[in-house]
Write a protein that holds these residues in place. Structure first.
Motif, PDB file in Angstrom:
ATOM      1  N   PHE A  69       0.749  -1.261  -0.099  1.00 34.69           N
ATOM      2  CA  PHE A  69      -0.135   0.061   0.034  1.00 34.69           C
ATOM      3  C   PHE A  69       0.948   1.302   0.053  1.00 34.69           C
ATOM      4  CE2 PHE A  69       0.260  -2.196   4.155  1.00 34.69           C
ATOM      5  CZ  PHE A  69       0.653  -1.220   5.100  1.00 34.69           C
ATOM      6  N   ARG A  70       0.316   2.575   0.239  1.00 34.87           N
ATOM      7  CA  ARG A  70       1.074   3.732   0.100  1.00 34.87           C
ATOM      8  C   ARG A  70       2.448   3.683   1.028  1.00 34.87           C
ATOM      9  NH1 ARG A  70      -2.303   8.606   1.739  1.00 34.87           N
ATOM     10  NH2 ARG A  70      -0.302   9.422   1.426  1.00 34.87           N
ATOM     11  N   PRO A  71       3.573   3.851   0.223  1.00 44.39           N
ATOM     12  CA  PRO A  71       4.785   3.572   0.908  1.00 44.39           C
ATOM     13  C   PRO A  71       4.924   4.453   2.252  1.00 44.39           C
ATOM     14  CG  PRO A  71       5.261   4.063  -1.617  1.00 44.39           C
ATOM     15  CD  PRO A  71       3.677   4.472  -1.097  1.00 44.39           C
ATOM     16  N   VAL A  72       4.295   5.580   2.435  1.00 46.67           N
ATOM     17  CA  VAL A  72       4.713   6.412   3.575  1.00 46.67           C
ATOM     18  C   VAL A  72       3.730   5.779   4.690  1.00 46.67           C
ATOM     19  CG1 VAL A  72       2.648   7.958   3.054  1.00 46.67           C
ATOM     20  CG2 VAL A  72       4.275   8.735   4.595  1.00 46.67           C
ATOM     21  N   GLU A  73       2.685   5.037   4.481  1.00 45.74           N
ATOM     22  CA  GLU A  73       1.787   4.455   5.502  1.00 45.74           C
ATOM     23  C   GLU A  73       2.580   3.313   5.925  1.00 45.74           C
ATOM     24  OE1 GLU A  73      -1.843   3.918   3.562  1.00 45.74           O
ATOM     25  OE2 GLU A  73      -2.241   5.977   3.667  1.00 45.74           O
ATOM     26  N   PHE A  74       3.076   2.494   4.852  1.00 46.52           N
ATOM     27  CA  PHE A  74       3.881   1.417   5.049  1.00 46.52           C
ATOM     28  C   PHE A  74       5.162   1.429   6.005  1.00 46.52           C
ATOM     29  CE2 PHE A  74       7.206  -2.069   3.933  1.00 46.52           C
ATOM     30  CZ  PHE A  74       6.388  -3.162   3.963  1.00 46.52           C
ATOM     31  N   ILE A  75       5.970   2.550   5.697  1.00 47.53           N
ATOM     32  CA  ILE A  75       7.120   2.873   6.532  1.00 47.53           C
ATOM     33  C   ILE A  75       6.725   3.436   7.871  1.00 47.53           C
ATOM     34  CG2 ILE A  75       8.802   4.485   6.817  1.00 47.53           C
ATOM     35  CD1 ILE A  75       8.935   4.731   3.840  1.00 47.53           C
ATOM     36  N   ARG A  76       5.605   4.040   8.148  1.00 53.02           N
ATOM     37  CA  ARG A  76       5.085   4.602   9.633  1.00 53.02           C
ATOM     38  C   ARG A  76       4.545   3.496  10.129  1.00 53.02           C
ATOM     39  NH1 ARG A  76       2.755  10.069   7.638  1.00 53.02           N
ATOM     40  NH2 ARG A  76       4.740  11.376   7.373  1.00 53.02           N
ATOM     41  N   LYS A  77       4.387   2.310   9.470  1.00 58.29           N
ATOM     42  CA  LYS A  77       3.556   1.088  10.251  1.00 58.29           C
ATOM     43  C   LYS A  77       4.758   0.361  10.876  1.00 58.29           C
ATOM     44  CE  LYS A  77       0.943  -3.092   9.067  1.00 58.29           C
ATOM     45  NZ  LYS A  77      -0.092  -2.958  10.070  1.00 58.29           N
ATOM     46  N   TYR A  78       5.878   0.674  10.615  1.00 61.46           N
ATOM     47  CA  TYR A  78       6.921  -0.185  11.312  1.00 61.46           C
ATOM     48  C   TYR A  78       8.071   0.613  11.765  1.00 61.46           C
ATOM     49  CZ  TYR A  78       4.825  -4.010   8.960  1.00 61.46           C
ATOM     50  OH  TYR A  78       3.710  -5.053   8.496  1.00 61.46           O
ATOM     51  N   PRO A  79       7.797   1.414  12.964  1.00 54.68           N
ATOM     52  CA  PRO A  79       8.830   2.410  13.333  1.00 54.68           C
ATOM     53  C   PRO A  79       9.861   1.759  13.664  1.00 54.68           C
ATOM     54  CG  PRO A  79       6.833   2.304  14.927  1.00 54.68           C
ATOM     55  CD  PRO A  79       6.560   1.529  13.600  1.00 54.68           C
ATOM     56  N   SER A  80       9.952   0.615  14.296  1.00 53.27           N
ATOM     57  CA  SER A  80      11.240  -0.260  14.620  1.00 53.27           C
ATOM     58  C   SER A  80      12.051  -0.594  13.672  1.00 53.27           C
ATOM     59  CB  SER A  80      10.697  -1.432  15.390  1.00 53.27           C
ATOM     60  OG  SER A  80       9.812  -1.190  16.805  1.00 53.27           O
ATOM     61  N   ILE A  81      11.600  -0.403  12.319  1.00 53.82           N
ATOM     62  CA  ILE A  81      12.590  -0.718  11.328  1.00 53.82           C
ATOM     63  C   ILE A  81      13.060   0.492  10.545  1.00 53.82           C
ATOM     64  CG2 ILE A  81      12.723  -1.982   9.001  1.00 53.82           C
ATOM     65  CD1 ILE A  81      12.168  -3.796  11.227  1.00 53.82           C
ATOM     66  N   PHE A  82      11.995   1.474  10.255  1.00 56.51           N
ATOM     67  CA  PHE A  82      12.245   2.638   9.486  1.00 56.51           C
ATOM     68  C   PHE A  82      12.274   3.891  10.254  1.00 56.51           C
ATOM     69  CE2 PHE A  82      10.252  -0.655   6.636  1.00 56.51           C
ATOM     70  CZ  PHE A  82      11.442  -0.857   6.013  1.00 56.51           C
ATOM     71  N   GLN A  83      13.131   4.894  10.112  1.00 54.51           N
ATOM     72  CA  GLN A  83      13.163   6.135  10.697  1.00 54.51           C
ATOM     73  C   GLN A  83      12.859   7.166   9.669  1.00 54.51           C
ATOM     74  OE1 GLN A  83      16.809   6.319  13.091  1.00 54.51           O
ATOM     75  NE2 GLN A  83      15.734   5.610  14.886  1.00 54.51           N
ATOM     76  N   GLU A  84      11.996   8.024   9.916  1.00 50.43           N
ATOM     77  CA  GLU A  84      11.717   9.352   8.979  1.00 50.43           C
ATOM     78  C   GLU A  84      12.589  10.556   9.208  1.00 50.43           C
ATOM     79  OE1 GLU A  84       7.941  11.697   6.964  1.00 50.43           O
ATOM     80  OE2 GLU A  84       7.471   9.680   8.235  1.00 50.43           O
ATOM     81  N   PHE A  85      13.351  11.191   8.537  1.00 58.59           N
ATOM     82  CA  PHE A  85      13.939  12.274   8.800  1.00 58.59           C
ATOM     83  C   PHE A  85      13.937  13.358   7.520  1.00 58.59           C
ATOM     84  CE2 PHE A  85      17.007   9.874   6.749  1.00 58.59           C
ATOM     85  CZ  PHE A  85      18.096  10.809   6.232  1.00 58.59           C
ATOM     86  N   HIS A  86      14.386  14.642   7.807  1.00 58.09           N
ATOM     87  CA  HIS A  86      14.049  15.467   6.763  1.00 58.09           C
ATOM     88  C   HIS A  86      15.688  16.384   6.663  1.00 58.09           C
ATOM     89  CE1 HIS A  86      10.154  15.409   8.040  1.00 58.09           C
ATOM     90  NE2 HIS A  86       9.740  15.654   7.035  1.00 58.09           N
ATOM     91  N   VAL A  87      15.907  16.412   5.413  1.00 60.72           N
ATOM     92  CA  VAL A  87      17.168  16.941   5.062  1.00 60.72           C
ATOM     93  C   VAL A  87      16.982  18.540   4.779  1.00 60.72           C
ATOM     94  CG1 VAL A  87      19.096  17.021   3.416  1.00 60.72           C
ATOM     95  CG2 VAL A  87      17.856  14.995   3.824  1.00 60.72           C
ATOM     96  N   GLY A  88      17.978  19.228   5.724  1.00 62.84           N
ATOM     97  CA  GLY A  88      17.865  20.651   5.588  1.00 62.84           C
ATOM     98  C   GLY A  88      16.735  21.430   6.410  1.00 62.84           C
ATOM     99  N   ALA A  89      16.624  22.826   6.222  1.00 63.89           N
ATOM    100  CA  ALA A  89      15.694  23.260   6.998  1.00 63.89           C
ATOM    101  C   ALA A  89      14.047  23.072   6.663  1.00 63.89           C
ATOM    102  CB  ALA A  89      15.607  24.834   7.046  1.00 63.89           C
ATOM    103  N   SER A  90      13.965  22.875   5.294  1.00 66.86           N
ATOM    104  CA  SER A  90      12.436  22.697   5.105  1.00 66.86           C
ATOM    105  C   SER A  90      12.083  21.121   5.251  1.00 66.86           C
ATOM    106  CB  SER A  90      12.383  22.817   3.479  1.00 66.86           C
ATOM    107  OG  SER A  90      13.050  21.789   2.794  1.00 66.86           O
TER     108      SER A  90
END
Length: 432
Positions: A69-90
């Motif tokens: 299903f939607r990759p962003v939802e798939f990634i947030r479904k497994y916080p013990s596997i994947f971490q989301e971060f942002h590059v730069g100020a934006s």
């Protein structure tokens, strides 16, 4: 006796029979829900120089990675596997990286793939698969389709094949595309051309297939007679060619049984298995075999894809012989189910509107029967104990209800007798 009967009554009986689910085998399949796409995405992130990847790139590779299903939802479904971060100020371009626990587990997996023993085992599996093939060749794209089942590293053409030139070779040419390359047998090994059934002959004394049916399976009389006759046929090794009709049917069962034994999990995606059968030229025979022999092969519908499971490879939903790679995969699965606590108390209490939006269209953690995977694990592990407790409670309640009914009936009879007696006395007094 020709078991491929022209009479369609056998197949009509098979199609009309009820095939109840096997709770233990469904549980084994359900444990690996989303495991393959998680590892695919993990491998892609690790392959990047920065050990991270933009979310936009992952979205483009959604189908290739098998994300359901939607990759962003798939990634947030497994916080013990994947971490989301942002590059730069934006915060407009999120990137994805792996947690330290996954990086450590990935190192363990890499060491396993690079070990001499594992490479030798993979080479033996590929060699046996090529020896089963009548033309001693298998296209690379078919092996890619079965790479998860065979436990092949993603670069097995470069890391495994060149180290065993006496076993097999890759046929390629200027006019052949990458997907048209073929793996060809170079060396026939009599030592390896022994099936799992033949190995177990010395222990059991016979070469009959072990039959295990799901609880509640009711066998038709015609099918029972057919199965008894089929079991009397001599065993045919999958490493020899069969020609006669009855021998061919028996041989296809041997082939399918041996192929599933070559897989690290003793199971396979049905479509991937039929892809191999299509190349071998007996896809319809494979499908008929799965229908005719529910006591040898089980088709699980626990997840979206249908999974073919080798029954005698499992006991009470657990692999009898646990492959080292399966141990690593189960560690990934355990990590996937681990829940990381959110450090923001306000988020815990109120939640966010974004999470509510993300839940729409998201694949549910619940099965078709509305039970989550964790609940299914607990229910499976304690099913026998709970069944006994439930039986005792039910019997106790039933006994109390019966006692209450008897008491009410006794009181009612006593009241009726007393009322009748009083009525009789009044009549006698009137005529006195």
């Amino acid at each position: 006796m020709l078991l491929r009967s022209k009479d369609r009554s056998l197949y009509n009986a098979l199609s009309s029979m009820r095939y109840p689910p096997d709770r233990g085998l469904d549980h084994a399949v359900g444990r690996e829900r989303h495991l393959k796409p998680v590892i695919n995405l993990k491998n892609f992130i690790v392959s990047e120089p920065s050990k991270s990847a933009p979310l936009s790139v992952i979205v483009e590779l959604k189908e290739k990675l098998g994300i359901p299903f939607r990759p962003v939802e798939f990634i947030r479904k497994y916080p013990s596997i994947f971490q989301e971060f942002h590059v730069g100020a934006s915060n407009l371009h999120p990137h994805i990286k792996l947690t330290p626990e996954v990086l450590s587990l990935n190192s363990e997996e890499t060491l396993l793939y690079q070990s001499v023993n594992y490479k030798q085992e993979i080479a033996s599996r590929l060699l046996k698969l090529l020896m089963i093939s009548k033309i001693r060749k298998i296209p690379i794209f078919v092996l890619d389709r079965l790479s998860w089942e065979l436990g092949l590293p993603h670069d097995f053409i470069k890391s495994i094949v060149p180290e065993f030139p006496d076993y097999f070779r890759v046929i390629s040419g200027k006019h052949l595309r990458e997907s048209e390359k073929i793996l060809e047998l170079v060396f026939w090994s009599d030592e390896l051309a022994i099936s799992e059934i033949e190995k177990n002959k010395s222990m059991s004394g016979s070469m009959n297939f072990a039959l295990q049916f799901s609880n509640g399976f009711e066998m038709d009389k015609k099918y029972k007679k057919w199965l008894e006759d089929w079991q009397k046929l001599p065993y045919i090794s999958p490493y020899q060619n069969a020609s006669k009709n009855d021998e061919c049917d028996n041989w296809v069962v041997s082939v399918l049984h041996e192929v599933l034994n070559l897989f690290v999990g003793k199971k396979a995606d049905r479509e991937a298995l039929l892809c191999l059968a299509r190349f071998w030229g007996f896809r319809s025979s494979f499908k008929r075999t799965l229908l005719q022999h529910p006591g040898i092969f089980y088709i699980s519908r626990k997840i979206v894809m249908h999974t073919v499971v080798l029954r005698d490879g499992y006991r009470r939903g657990m692999l009898i012989e646990r492959h080292p790679l399966m141990d690593v995969r189960m560690k990934y699965a355990k990590l996937m189910n681990a829940v990381k606590e959110n450090k923001n108390p306000e988020h815990k209490q109120k939640g966010t509107s974004a999470d509510a939006e993300n839940s729409e269209g998201k694949e549910s953690d619940k099965d078709d029967d509305g039970v989550t995977e964790d609940e299914d694990d607990q229910a499976y592990e304690s099913s026998d104990e709970n069944h006994l407790k439930a039986t005792r409670v039910t019997n106790g309640r039933r006994q109390r209800r019966q006692d209450a009914v008897k008491k009410d009936n006794s009181a009612e009879r006593h009241y009726v007798r007393r009322a009748t007696k009083l009525k009789t006395l009044k009549v006698e007094d009137r005529f006195a």
